[in-house]
Design a protein around this motif. Structure first.
Motif, PDB file in Angstrom:
ATOM      1  N   TRP A 198       1.042  -1.339   0.087  1.00 43.21           N
ATOM      2  CA  TRP A 198       0.036   0.076   0.056  1.00 43.21           C
ATOM      3  C   TRP A 198       0.994   1.435  -0.108  1.00 43.21           C
ATOM      4  N   GLU A 199       1.966   1.171   0.560  1.00 36.49           N
ATOM      5  CA  GLU A 199       2.882   2.312   0.675  1.00 36.49           C
ATOM      6  C   GLU A 199       3.669   2.705  -0.904  1.00 36.49           C
ATOM      7  N   VAL A 200       3.616   1.492  -1.542  1.00 34.12           N
ATOM      8  CA  VAL A 200       4.160   1.756  -3.180  1.00 34.12           C
ATOM      9  C   VAL A 200       3.058   2.413  -3.624  1.00 34.12           C
ATOM     10  N   VAL A 201       1.662   2.011  -3.632  1.00 34.99           N
ATOM     11  CA  VAL A 201       0.746   2.665  -4.331  1.00 34.99           C
ATOM     12  C   VAL A 201       0.431   4.056  -3.656  1.00 34.99           C
ATOM     13  N   GLU A 202       0.756   4.354  -2.566  1.00 38.12           N
ATOM     14  CA  GLU A 202       0.716   5.649  -2.169  1.00 38.12           C
ATOM     15  C   GLU A 202       1.807   6.685  -2.777  1.00 38.12           C
ATOM     16  N   ARG A 203       2.738   6.067  -3.090  1.00 43.34           N
ATOM     17  CA  ARG A 203       4.020   6.810  -3.879  1.00 43.34           C
ATOM     18  C   ARG A 203       3.657   6.996  -5.061  1.00 43.34           C
ATOM     19  N   ILE A 204       2.981   6.148  -5.800  1.00 43.59           N
ATOM     20  CA  ILE A 204       2.780   6.128  -7.258  1.00 43.59           C
ATOM     21  C   ILE A 204       1.706   7.409  -7.411  1.00 43.59           C
ATOM     22  N   PRO A 227      -5.741  -2.483  -8.758  1.00 45.23           N
ATOM     23  CA  PRO A 227      -5.607  -3.561  -9.593  1.00 45.23           C
ATOM     24  C   PRO A 227      -4.549  -3.729 -10.790  1.00 45.23           C
ATOM     25  N   LEU A 228      -4.322  -2.454 -11.251  1.00 42.50           N
ATOM     26  CA  LEU A 228      -2.811  -2.449 -11.897  1.00 42.50           C
ATOM     27  C   LEU A 228      -1.876  -2.970 -11.208  1.00 42.50           C
ATOM     28  N   TYR A 229      -1.496  -2.341 -10.138  1.00 37.36           N
ATOM     29  CA  TYR A 229      -0.389  -2.611  -9.037  1.00 37.36           C
ATOM     30  C   TYR A 229      -0.274  -4.094  -8.615  1.00 37.36           C
ATOM     31  N   TYR A 230      -1.499  -4.552  -8.310  1.00 41.12           N
ATOM     32  CA  TYR A 230      -1.584  -6.001  -7.993  1.00 41.12           C
ATOM     33  C   TYR A 230      -1.223  -6.907  -9.041  1.00 41.12           C
ATOM     34  N   THR A 231      -1.623  -6.739 -10.302  1.00 44.41           N
ATOM     35  CA  THR A 231      -1.246  -7.420 -11.479  1.00 44.41           C
ATOM     36  C   THR A 231       0.081  -7.461 -11.785  1.00 44.41           C
ATOM     37  N   PHE A 232       0.759  -6.349 -11.668  1.00 48.59           N
ATOM     38  CA  PHE A 232       2.195  -6.343 -12.023  1.00 48.59           C
ATOM     39  C   PHE A 232       2.951  -6.794 -10.807  1.00 48.59           C
ATOM     40  N   ALA A 233       2.794  -6.595  -9.709  1.00 50.11           N
ATOM     41  CA  ALA A 233       3.271  -6.912  -8.303  1.00 50.11           C
ATOM     42  C   ALA A 233       3.304  -8.380  -8.033  1.00 50.11           C
ATOM     43  N   TRP A 240      10.193  -8.715 -14.233  1.00 46.60           N
ATOM     44  CA  TRP A 240       9.372  -7.496 -14.448  1.00 46.60           C
ATOM     45  C   TRP A 240       8.745  -7.145 -12.951  1.00 46.60           C
ATOM     46  N   ARG A 241       8.480  -8.168 -12.037  1.00 54.76           N
ATOM     47  CA  ARG A 241       7.947  -7.727 -10.798  1.00 54.76           C
ATOM     48  C   ARG A 241       8.784  -6.596  -9.979  1.00 54.76           C
ATOM     49  N   GLU A 242      10.076  -6.732 -10.257  1.00 51.97           N
ATOM     50  CA  GLU A 242      11.048  -5.992  -9.591  1.00 51.97           C
ATOM     51  C   GLU A 242      10.613  -4.318  -9.827  1.00 51.97           C
ATOM     52  N   HIS A 243      10.160  -4.304 -11.105  1.00 55.58           N
ATOM     53  CA  HIS A 243       9.892  -2.697 -11.423  1.00 55.58           C
ATOM     54  C   HIS A 243       8.264  -2.532 -11.703  1.00 55.58           C
ATOM     55  N   ALA A 244       7.532  -3.136 -10.752  1.00 57.41           N
ATOM     56  CA  ALA A 244       6.237  -3.162 -10.841  1.00 57.41           C
ATOM     57  C   ALA A 244       5.825  -1.443 -10.462  1.00 57.41           C
ATOM     58  N   GLU A 245       6.474  -0.963  -9.532  1.00 52.26           N
ATOM     59  CA  GLU A 245       6.134   0.366  -9.313  1.00 52.26           C
ATOM     60  C   GLU A 245       6.283   1.285 -10.494  1.00 52.26           C
ATOM     61  N   ALA A 246       7.262   1.466 -11.024  1.00 52.41           N
ATOM     62  CA  ALA A 246       7.419   2.074 -12.263  1.00 52.41           C
ATOM     63  C   ALA A 246       6.543   1.634 -13.370  1.00 52.41           C
ATOM     64  N   ASP A 247       6.348   0.585 -13.604  1.00 53.27           N
ATOM     65  CA  ASP A 247       5.615   0.385 -14.776  1.00 53.27           C
ATOM     66  C   ASP A 247       4.182   0.470 -14.582  1.00 53.27           C
ATOM     67  N   THR A 248       3.580   0.427 -13.268  1.00 57.04           N
ATOM     68  CA  THR A 248       2.243   0.659 -12.589  1.00 57.04           C
ATOM     69  C   THR A 248       2.109   2.281 -13.062  1.00 57.04           C
ATOM     70  N   PHE A 249       2.992   2.892 -12.718  1.00 51.90           N
ATOM     71  CA  PHE A 249       2.743   4.505 -12.594  1.00 51.90           C
ATOM     72  C   PHE A 249       2.604   5.151 -13.983  1.00 51.90           C
ATOM     73  N   PHE A 250       3.267   4.509 -14.831  1.00 53.72           N
ATOM     74  CA  PHE A 250       3.145   4.791 -16.755  1.00 53.72           C
ATOM     75  C   PHE A 250       1.868   4.192 -16.975  1.00 53.72           C
ATOM     76  N   CYS A 251       1.414   3.002 -16.768  1.00 50.83           N
ATOM     77  CA  CYS A 251       0.235   2.408 -17.039  1.00 50.83           C
ATOM     78  C   CYS A 251      -1.105   3.148 -16.704  1.00 50.83           C
ATOM     79  N   PRO A 322     -10.144 -10.715  -8.222  1.00 52.31           N
ATOM     80  CA  PRO A 322     -10.028 -11.474  -9.551  1.00 52.31           C
ATOM     81  C   PRO A 322     -11.253 -11.302 -10.694  1.00 52.31           C
ATOM     82  N   ASP A 323     -12.119 -10.879 -10.250  1.00 54.63           N
ATOM     83  CA  ASP A 323     -13.210 -10.604 -11.367  1.00 54.63           C
ATOM     84  C   ASP A 323     -12.993  -9.346 -11.911  1.00 54.63           C
ATOM     85  N   VAL A 324     -12.529  -8.316 -11.318  1.00 52.74           N
ATOM     86  CA  VAL A 324     -12.385  -7.063 -11.749  1.00 52.74           C
ATOM     87  C   VAL A 324     -11.285  -6.962 -12.863  1.00 52.74           C
ATOM     88  N   ILE A 325      -9.962  -8.016 -12.421  1.00 49.99           N
ATOM     89  CA  ILE A 325      -9.148  -7.970 -13.383  1.00 49.99           C
ATOM     90  C   ILE A 325      -9.537  -8.792 -14.610  1.00 49.99           C
TER      91      ILE A 325
END
Length: 390
Positions: A198-204, A227-233, A240-251, A322-325
């Motif tokens: 949740w702290e990563v999401v806060e930063r994004i 859901p974006l962050y959850y999918t990437f993280a 790919w998972r290591e960079h979930a924060e940056a990739d989530t931010f841009f998506c 899971p249904d949202v995704i």
């Protein structure tokens, strides 16, 4: 093989969309990869991916330095030194250009984000878990500056409830979302050196708000980024998972560039605003099911009573994650994703038409604000039928 387009150096976007429309497998990180392409983040030419991603991720690191680390250092330095208040900048300086003024204004936004992300998906433990890849740039013990965590802890302000519900209706909580079911909805802060998802999401969201002052942060954005962050993280591929924060931010930024007008109050009544989109659901219903449309009109059930949340949050509060995704697989793969979202909303109404036709205002409002069908495949199939004109 199902996702053969990835074997070609240059992806065929139409073929990929067609495959993704029926749902994307999670195995092997396929879904995370497809979403990055469908949200116009990854280029279609796979030979460009390495250099592109390196540049994007370095850019995100720069945002962290400029918007979190440097202001934190400046605040720490200013707070420690006993400067004369007649100096050019000081905490009481009313100038809009004042760094202190900006700092306090940012804190208000940060407190709202913090309050919202701490209760993100309270029915799941994931967002409370520590990430495998805490941001070293932020958490380096050698750093002597004020992190977002410190800013939240140190401020004496209490996060006030900011009522951003422009529809003027108090929504009934969705199944599994009622916070009173989960008394410990405030997440615990982890020890130094660790950070929760949740702290990563806060930063994004904080970086997004800083880079987009015209919209900043509006309640509900946390439900879109989640859901974006959850999918990437949770990508099974470590690289790919290591960079979930940056990739989530841009998506998230790309998705919001298509969706942001629905969050801007001054555009509510314009053709790109939320009011027009909500009314589009009823326009489509009128075309597809006149009897149901008339019934809702007779009961004075306005579209803003329930479609506001459906549309702005891309249905992320109506179903379990899971249904949202799964819904988002189809939404993202449609060339006109927000028009297909209107079709999905219309399908949701048509699928409970018998209950709505039999119900009174109170029963129907409860049905619409606490949607009874959980099988999203049925809903998506009906939306596709409506799209095809049947």
């Amino acid at each position: 093989m199902l996702f053969s387009p990835f074997f070609e150096e240059k992806l065929d976007l139409n073929a990929l969309r067609e495959l993704c429309f029926s749902g994307i497998p999670f195995e092997g990180g396929i879904r995370a990869l497809c979403w990055k392409v469908l949200l116009n983040y990854l280029p279609l030419d796979q030979t460009m991916w390495d250099s592109f991603l390196k540049k994007q991720r370095e850019g995100y690191s720069q945002f962290l330095k400029e918007m979190i680390i440097q202001p934190g250092i400046a605040k720490a330095n200013l707070g420690l030194s006993r400067e004369d208040v007649t100096m050019e900048d000081h905490p009481l300086n009313p100038s809009p250009e004042s760094k202190w003024n900006n700092y306090f204004r940012d804190n208000e936004v940060l407190l709202q984000i913090d309050k919202d992300v701490r209760r993100l998906y309270p029915d799941m433990a994931f967002f409370q878990w520590p990430t495998d890849y805490p941001c070293q740039l932020i958490l380096d013990p050698q750093n002597d500056y004020e992190t977002l965590r410190c800013r939240v802890e140190q401020t004496t302000l209490k996060a006030q409830t900011v009522d951003r519900n422009r529809s003027g209706v108090t929504n009934v909580s969705s199944p599994g979302k009622a916070l009173n079911l989960y008394p410990s909805n405030e997440y615990e802060v982890l020890p130094n050196g660790c950070e929760a998802h949740w702290e990563v999401v806060e930063r994004i969201l904080f970086i997004y708000a800083k880079l987009n002052p015209g919209i900043a942060y509006v309640q509900g954005m946390n439900e879109v980024v989640g859901p974006l962050y959850y999918t990437f993280a949770t990508d099974p591929n470590d690289k790919w998972r290591e960079h979930a924060e940056a990739d989530t931010f841009f998506c998230f930024t790309n998705l919001m560039s298509e969706n942001r007008d629905m969050f801007i109050k001054s555009l509510d009544d314009s053709q790109c605003g939320i009011t027009y989109k909500m009314e589009s659901v009823y326009s489509m219903l009128k075309e597809k099911d006149m009897e149901l449309y008339i019934k809702l009109q007779e009961q004075n059930i306005k579209p803003q009573y329930f479609t506001f949340r459906w549309l702005t949050l891309l249905l992320s509060q109506e179903f379990l994650l899971p249904d949202v995704i799964r819904i988002w697989d189809t939404l993202f793969s449609d060339q006109d994703r927000f028009n297909f979202l209107i079709l999905v909303c219309c399908a949701m109404l048509v699928l409970i038409r018998d209950q709505l036709l039999a119900g009174d205002f109170t029963i129907n409002m409860r049905l619409l604000q606490d949607y009874p069908i959980s099988d999203v495949h049925t809903i998506l199939a009906k939306a596709k039928q409506l799209q095809d004109g049947s």
